[in-house]
Design a protein around this motif. Structure first.
Motif, mmCIF file in Angstrom:
data_model
loop_
_atom_site.group_PDB
_atom_site.id
_atom_site.type_symbol
_atom_site.label_atom_id
_atom_site.label_comp_id
_atom_site.label_asym_id
_atom_site.label_seq_id
_atom_site.Cartn_x
_atom_site.Cartn_y
_atom_site.Cartn_z
ATOM 1 N N LYS A 85 0.848 -1.190 0.000
ATOM 2 C CA LYS A 85 0.000 0.000 0.000
ATOM 3 C C LYS A 85 0.887 1.244 0.000
ATOM 4 O O LYS A 85 1.453 1.611 1.027
ATOM 5 C CB LYS A 85 -0.929 -0.014 1.210
ATOM 6 N N CYS A 86 0.995 1.877 -1.158
ATOM 7 C CA CYS A 86 1.951 2.982 -1.298
ATOM 8 C C CYS A 86 1.371 4.173 -2.057
ATOM 9 O O CYS A 86 2.084 5.154 -2.294
ATOM 10 C CB CYS A 86 3.203 2.486 -2.021
ATOM 11 N N LEU A 87 0.081 4.125 -2.445
ATOM 12 C CA LEU A 87 -0.495 5.179 -3.278
ATOM 13 C C LEU A 87 -1.404 6.103 -2.466
ATOM 14 O O LEU A 87 -2.148 5.646 -1.594
ATOM 15 C CB LEU A 87 -1.280 4.570 -4.439
ATOM 16 N N ASP A 91 -1.239 10.562 -5.956
ATOM 17 C CA ASP A 91 -0.848 9.554 -6.945
ATOM 18 C C ASP A 91 -2.008 9.190 -7.856
ATOM 19 O O ASP A 91 -1.864 9.119 -9.087
ATOM 20 C CB ASP A 91 -0.326 8.290 -6.241
ATOM 21 N N LEU A 92 -3.190 8.937 -7.258
ATOM 22 C CA LEU A 92 -4.329 8.495 -8.055
ATOM 23 C C LEU A 92 -4.831 9.585 -8.995
ATOM 24 O O LEU A 92 -5.240 9.294 -10.128
ATOM 25 C CB LEU A 92 -5.469 8.037 -7.134
ATOM 26 N N THR A 93 -4.821 10.835 -8.525
ATOM 27 C CA THR A 93 -5.269 11.936 -9.380
ATOM 28 C C THR A 93 -4.412 12.034 -10.629
ATOM 29 O O THR A 93 -4.917 12.142 -11.752
ATOM 30 C CB THR A 93 -5.230 13.261 -8.608
ATOM 31 N N TRP A 94 -3.102 11.997 -10.444
ATOM 32 C CA TRP A 94 -2.211 12.099 -11.589
ATOM 33 C C TRP A 94 -2.153 10.801 -12.397
ATOM 34 O O TRP A 94 -1.856 10.829 -13.592
ATOM 35 C CB TRP A 94 -0.811 12.528 -11.141
ATOM 36 N N MET A 95 -2.439 9.679 -11.758
ATOM 37 C CA MET A 95 -2.556 8.432 -12.523
ATOM 38 C C MET A 95 -3.729 8.514 -13.495
ATOM 39 O O MET A 95 -3.631 8.093 -14.649
ATOM 40 C CB MET A 95 -2.760 7.240 -11.581
ATOM 41 N N SER A 96 -4.844 9.054 -13.007
ATOM 42 C CA SER A 96 -6.003 9.223 -13.874
ATOM 43 C C SER A 96 -5.673 10.163 -15.024
ATOM 44 O O SER A 96 -5.985 9.882 -16.188
ATOM 45 C CB SER A 96 -7.185 9.769 -13.068
ATOM 46 N N PHE A 97 -5.025 11.263 -14.711
ATOM 47 C CA PHE A 97 -4.621 12.218 -15.749
ATOM 48 C C PHE A 97 -3.642 11.559 -16.724
ATOM 49 O O PHE A 97 -3.782 11.650 -17.942
ATOM 50 C CB PHE A 97 -3.969 13.444 -15.092
ATOM 51 N N THR A 235 5.768 -0.134 -8.184
ATOM 52 C CA THR A 235 4.552 0.667 -8.331
ATOM 53 C C THR A 235 4.801 2.110 -7.901
ATOM 54 O O THR A 235 4.378 3.061 -8.566
ATOM 55 C CB THR A 235 3.409 0.074 -7.490
ATOM 56 N N ARG A 236 5.487 2.283 -6.795
ATOM 57 C CA ARG A 236 5.733 3.622 -6.281
ATOM 58 C C ARG A 236 6.597 4.433 -7.236
ATOM 59 O O ARG A 236 6.301 5.603 -7.532
ATOM 60 C CB ARG A 236 6.414 3.538 -4.908
ATOM 61 N N ASN A 237 7.661 3.847 -7.736
ATOM 62 C CA ASN A 237 8.536 4.561 -8.661
ATOM 63 C C ASN A 237 7.814 4.907 -9.961
ATOM 64 O O ASN A 237 8.009 5.973 -10.531
ATOM 65 C CB ASN A 237 9.780 3.730 -8.964
ATOM 66 N N THR A 238 6.953 3.987 -10.423
ATOM 67 C CA THR A 238 6.172 4.254 -11.628
ATOM 68 C C THR A 238 5.231 5.426 -11.403
ATOM 69 O O THR A 238 5.058 6.284 -12.275
ATOM 70 C CB THR A 238 5.365 3.012 -12.036
ATOM 71 N N SER A 239 4.623 5.479 -10.213
ATOM 72 C CA SER A 239 3.714 6.579 -9.894
ATOM 73 C C SER A 239 4.453 7.912 -9.867
ATOM 74 O O SER A 239 3.958 8.919 -10.384
ATOM 75 C CB SER A 239 3.045 6.323 -8.539
ATOM 76 N N VAL A 378 0.571 3.805 -16.818
ATOM 77 C CA VAL A 378 -0.570 3.562 -15.939
ATOM 78 C C VAL A 378 -1.414 2.409 -16.469
ATOM 79 O O VAL A 378 -1.921 1.580 -15.697
ATOM 80 C CB VAL A 378 -1.426 4.836 -15.781
ATOM 81 N N GLY A 379 -1.556 2.336 -17.800
ATOM 82 C CA GLY A 379 -2.291 1.222 -18.380
ATOM 83 C C GLY A 379 -1.635 -0.107 -18.051
ATOM 84 O O GLY A 379 -2.319 -1.090 -17.736
ATOM 85 N N GLY A 380 -0.309 -0.136 -18.114
ATOM 86 C CA GLY A 380 0.401 -1.364 -17.761
ATOM 87 C C GLY A 380 0.176 -1.758 -16.314
ATOM 88 O O GLY A 380 0.004 -2.942 -15.990
ATOM 89 N N LEU A 381 0.158 -0.764 -15.409
ATOM 90 C CA LEU A 381 -0.131 -1.039 -14.003
ATOM 91 C C LEU A 381 -1.522 -1.647 -13.838
ATOM 92 O O LEU A 381 -1.692 -2.706 -13.231
ATOM 93 C CB LEU A 381 -0.046 0.254 -13.184
#
Length: 567
Positions: A85-87, A91-97, A235-239, A378-381
């Motif tokens: 659990k690291c997000l 993180d989620l807002t910019w992942m969506s963007f 996951t964290r580094n990708t975010s 993000v799609g890959g995640l």
């Protein structure tokens, strides 16, 4: 839900509990990932015996439901190691963007603006954005109520059963794989325009293949391999990489919009509807693809620190802003250049070159490349998490559910999706209420399809639309009068069932605006998925479901034996 979450914490903290990865247990042959294949696949004779019961097993999978306990606790054991659990909300807002912006605005807007909508592409963008936002509400509830990887898949297994979840999962994965392939190809096009004003400059023609499938794209394959390698590392580094890149992308997009309105001419917006309303909706059906990706963010719930708060705010807020940005960019493009002169492959890059701001085309191309890169990240995640949950249910081999102990990422699932994408270039409803629910749902679906069909056939009779609309209203009203079997414990879709019913109607209408080739491909893919489910999926999930049901009984027996020995 609370009991399931408490059970998950108890299982994580106590290695003495059966099936814990830190313990070699006595009943591991039931669901443990190291066990032999499901009972139906242990030999040819067992498979033939299972296949002879396909009818009864299909009925079992259609009528029976999964549970919160199964999805949140039991199936997670298949991954052996836990996600970290690291997000956060940031993180989620910019992942969506990052997942949405770049997946279509640079690749599709120009194409549809030139061929179908003209300057009215801004209306198409708004319609698609509204439809996507309605879907966002549903995916948000999925992620909040069942906070596991692939939450929508688990939610459907709980509410509508195994079969419906499989069909939905198959189509979501098909969308994800095709989307990843399209992103790779669009990335290659924009990269090529940085070198030479030719989107196909880096592709190779294979004369032995059919026209339309004969342009091999090694650059697209390479970028997919690179992004998915980053995805499996952390996951964290990708975010972090995503939100840093997305912030830069948003600044460049702001620059594009400002320049577009400075150099744009309102005269280019005439005629505004050159292809009529039909062209607007045809374009909206395709432009919707540029909004895809938000569903992948909902699959990250298992790695989110506070999913009940962060997922709704992050998804709904970011998608509202993205819709506004898309409309401004679409309007700016058609103001800078007459719609008939728009380049369909790299519209923004080429138009800056044509209006004399040569240096700006490089900025645009870099922005497009960065946007599409974050979409692939993000799609890959998200795609890998979806695959993970499907594999946990044994619809595909549980090997793909494994989470690596060092990276805390599903490496096997990511590898599967990478290979498939690159090859393209190369509380449940009771049985008593279920019938009523399905009647209402069928009425909503049928009336929505009827409206879409009338529009596609060019019907001008208002009677057909009124009758279809009346059935849609009655179906929605009937759904509203049914007792609510599952009340969201944290966050739910507002105005249920009216908003979900409207989402169904809008999506059906947009789908109906697609060409016959799209329906043919969908039909072929659906047949393949159904065949796979009948021959493999139904038997694997049947075995696992009934093994899980038997597990508590065996635990009680073992506890009784242990107690007897101690005495």
């Amino acid at each position: 839900m609370l009991e399931a979450q408490q059970g998950q914490r108890k299982w994580n903290q106590n290695p003495r509990i059966p099936n814990h990865p830190k313990r070699i247990n006595r009943i591991g042959d039931l669901i443990n990932v190291t066990s032999t294949p499901e009972e139906s696949f242990r030999s040819f004779s067992s498979y033939f015996a299972a296949f002879s019961e396909t009818g009864s097993r299909l009925k079992d999978r259609f009528l029976n439901r999964s549970t919160d306990q199964t999805e949140l606790v039991e199936l997670q054991k298949e991954s052996v190691n836990d996600f970290k659990k690291c997000l956060t909300l940031w993180d989620l807002t910019w992942m969506s963007f990052g997942s949405v912006v770049g997946s279509g605005i640079f690749a599709i807007t120009g194409q549809e603006g030139r061929d179908h909508a003209g300057p009215a592409i801004v209306v198409s963008s708004a319609l698609s954005g509204l439809s996507a936002l309605l879907s966002v509400f549903c995916y948000t509830e999925f992620g909040v109520e069942v906070p596991v990887a692939g939450g929508s898949f688990s939610y459907l297994r709980i509410e509508l059963g195994d079969f419906v979840a499989f069909i939905a999962a198959g189509n979501i994965l098909l969308e994800a794989v095709v989307g990843a392939a399209g992103l790779g190809r669009a990335w290659s096009s924009y990269f090529a325009t940085l070198i030479k004003s030719d989107a196909d400059f880096l592709r190779f023609r294979a004369n032995g293949l059919a026209e339309g499938f004969n342009m091999l794209d090694p650059v697209a394959v390479l970028i997919l391999l690179i992004t998915n390698t980053i995805v499996v590392s952390s996951t964290r580094n990708t975010s972090i990489l995503n939100w840093v890149s997305s912030v830069v992308t948003s600044l460049i997009i702001l620059f594009i919009i400002v320049v577009a309105f400075i150099y744009g001419k309102t005269s280019n917006l005439v005629p505004f509807f050159p292809y009529g309303a039909e062209g607007v909706f045809n374009a909206a059906a395709v432009v919707y693809w540029s909004y895809t990706g938000f569903d992948m963010v909902a699959t990250m719930a298992e790695e989110t620190k506070n999913p009940s708060r962060d997922i709704p705010i992050g998804l709904v807020g970011s998608m509202s802003g993205i819709t506004f940005i898309y409309c401004l960019m679409a309007l700016g493009l058609t103001m800078m250049q007459k719609y008939t002169e728009i380049d369909p492959n790299a519209a923004y890059s080429v138009v800056f070159d044509k209006i004399g701001i040569t240096w700006a085309k490089y900025v645009v191309s870099i922005c497009a490349l960065k946007g599409m890169t974050t979409s692939m990240l993000v799609g890959g995640l998200g795609q890998a998490r979806y695959i993970t949950q499907i594999a946990r249910s044994h619809m595909i081999p549980p090997f793909f559910a494994r989470v690596h102990p060092k990276t805390n990422t599903p490496i096997n699932a990511t590898l599967l999706l990478t290979i498939v994408s690159t090859v393209l270039f190369e509380g449940s409803t009771s049985k008593h209420e279920l019938v009523k629910f399905l009647v209402c749902l069928t009425t909503i679906l049928g009336s929505s399809v009827a409206i879409s069909t009338l529009w596609s056939l060019g019907s001008s009779s208002w009677i057909g639309y009124v009758v279809s609309g009346a059935f849609w209203f009655l179906g929605s009203l009937g759904m509203a009068l049914l007792p609510q079997q599952h009340a969201p414990t944290v966050w739910g879709v507002p105005l249920v069932p009216w908003m979900p019913a409207l989402s169904i109607a809008m999506n059906a209408f947009l789908i109906g605006s697609l060409g016959s080739a799209a329906f043919l491909r969908f039909f072929i893919c659906s047949i393949i998925m159904l065949v796979y489910y009948l021959f493999v999926g139904v038997h694997a999930t049947y075995d696992v479901a009934h093994q899980i049901q038997e597990e508590p009984k065996l635990e009680r027996v073992n506890e009784a034996k242990d107690s007897a020995r101690s005495q």
